[in-house]
Design an enzyme around this catalytic site. Structure first.
Site: not given
Ligand code: NAD
Ligand code: TYD
Length: 352
Positions: A39, A85, A127-129, A152, A156, A181, A207
């Site tokens: 994606t 995801a 996720t903790d969310e 979102y 999850k 995060n 922002p």
């Molecule tokens: P990301 O958005 O960077 O990557 C998601 C990946 O999933 C992409 O490579 C995308 O191509 C793939 N994808 C999306 N839809 C798909 C589908 N239908 N079939 C196959 N592949 C698909 O996300 P991330 O930040 O690397 O997060 C990965 C996982 O960890 C997620 O499940 C997210 O909920 C979880 N998570 C993320 C965070 C964070 O801070 N980023 C924290 C806790 C949990």
């Molecule tokens: P984000 O990276 O989107 O993670 P999550 O919402 O999953 O915690 O955002 C982290 C924090 O930063 C969240 O409180 C929202 C804030 N944020 C901004 O203030 N400005 C921005 O442009 C973005 C993307 C996030």
């Protein structure tokens, strides 16, 4: 390592690509099947260094597509780690449809196929969310009731409940991890830290939503990968493990640190209209995984952030490529009006 063949879904995204690289370097005997739909957030370039490595098998496909998932699962997969995801809260506010499709339906398709093929471990990366929002004190434990606030996090949480039900009903050996995060290299520049680094490098405004005093618990992506590796090897089926960095910071603090490390002025900060339903504070109690699996977060925030900034400075071409096309449309939608009405003064502080 008890498992030889692992299916990693979403292995071309931020955490997934770090995990694939981490696992192949820690476990040389491992073979990884990487199923990713590529994606906007997925990028094969994230794993360029593994080109030609016979232990990494990339399959472009969607986790909601049963035929593809069945085919991959039929390769003798011992364990699944499900990262795939839709992962960005702001996008889920604009349109939750792809979130329900991938995060909920996709998880169900994976669970069914994994069960059918006798997969021995299934790790759901959550996720903790899913726990909702905290007041100024307290922590999320594994027993905290689920109370997701964004489309979102609701998607999850729905997936977590399916995973829980498959364990309860079928004795399916699934485990859930719930991490705070993440930050680090290869994070798509729509999330706070990489967005602000990329904007600051280009002297563009940063922002900040609302008063910028929302709190997140930051963890380096490699500490998260290490936790997942331990859960895969030694976690108990049916259990949930919280993972966190023990590193609470307000968004304003994170923003100021980024600007300071880059030598950029605070005048780049814009206070913009808040995210609707914005969770005020996340904080994880990760004592269970510390106690039971001996895990600890190792990367100090300042050091990890400094390294991450260096990575983005050295990969400006990567940022430019992923910031094209679809990303520009999203940026307009999310920020154009907000920035037009922005203020350089912090608005009155908001209650928890
Ligand atoms: P990301 O958005 O960077 O990557 C998601 C990946 O999933 C992409 O490579 C995308 O191509 C793939 N994808 C999306 N839809 C798909 C589908 N239908 N079939 C196959 N592949 C698909 O996300 P991330 O930040 O690397 O997060 C990965 C996982 O960890 C997620 O499940 C997210 O909920 C979880 N998570 C993320 C965070 C964070 O801070 N980023 C924290 C806790 C949990
Ligand atoms: P984000 O990276 O989107 O993670 P999550 O919402 O999953 O915690 O955002 C982290 C924090 O930063 C969240 O409180 C929202 C804030 N944020 C901004 O203030 N400005 C921005 O442009 C973005 C993307 C996030």
């Amino acid at each position: 390592m008890e498992y030889r063949r692992i299916l990693v879904t979403g292995g071309c995204g931020f955490i997934g690509s770090n995990f694939v690289r981490y696992m192949l370097s820690r476990h040389p005997e491992l073979e990884i099947w990487n199923l990713d739909a590529l994606t906007y957030a997925g990028n094969l370039e994230n794993l360029k260094d593994l080109e030609g490595d016979p232990r990494h098998h990339f399959v472009r496909g969607d986790i909601t597509d049963r035929a593809t998932v069945e085919q991959v699962m039929g390769q003798g997969i011992d364990a699944v780690v499900n990262f795939a995801a839709e992962s960005h809260v702001d996008r889920s506010i604009h349109d939750s449809t792809p979130f329900i499709r991938t995060n909920v339906l996709g998880t169900q398709v994976l669970l069914d196929a994994a069960r059918k093929h006798g997969v021995r471990r299934f790790i759901q990366i959550s996720t903790d969310e899913v726990y909702g929002s905290l007041g100024p004190t307290g922590y999320f434990t594994e027993e905290t009731p689920l109370a997701p606030n964004s489309p979102y996090s609701a998607s999850k949480a729905a997936a977590d409940l399916l995973v829980r039900a498959y364990h309860h009903t079928f004795g399916f050996p699934a485990i859930i991890t719930r991490c705070s995060n993440n930050y680090g290299p290869y994070q798509f520049p729509e999330k706070l830290i990489p967005l602000f680094i990329a904007n600051a490098l280009n002297d563009q405004p940063l922002p900040l939503y609302g008063d910028g005093l929302q709190v997140r618990d930051w963890i380096h992506v490699l500490d998260h990968c290490h936790a997942i590796d331990l859960v895969l090897q030694r976690g108990l089926p049916g259990e949930v493990y919280n993972v966190g960095g023990r590193c609470e910071k307000t968004n304003l603090e994170v923003t100021r640190t980024i600007l300071q490390l880059l030598g950029k002025p605070e005048s780049l900060i814009r206070f913009v209209e808040d995210r609707p339903g914005h969770d005020r504070r996340y904080a994880i109690d990760c004592s269970k995984i510390e106690r039971e699996l001996g895990w600890r977060p190792q990367v100090p925030f300042e050091e990890g952030l400094r390294e991450t900034i260096r990575w983005y400075q050295e990969h400006q071409d990567w940022v430019d490529r992923v910031r094209s096309g679809e990303y520009r449309r999203y940026y307009e939608l999310q920020y154009r009006d907000r920035l037009a009405r922005a203020s350089t003064e912090m608005p009155g502080s908001q209650p928890h």
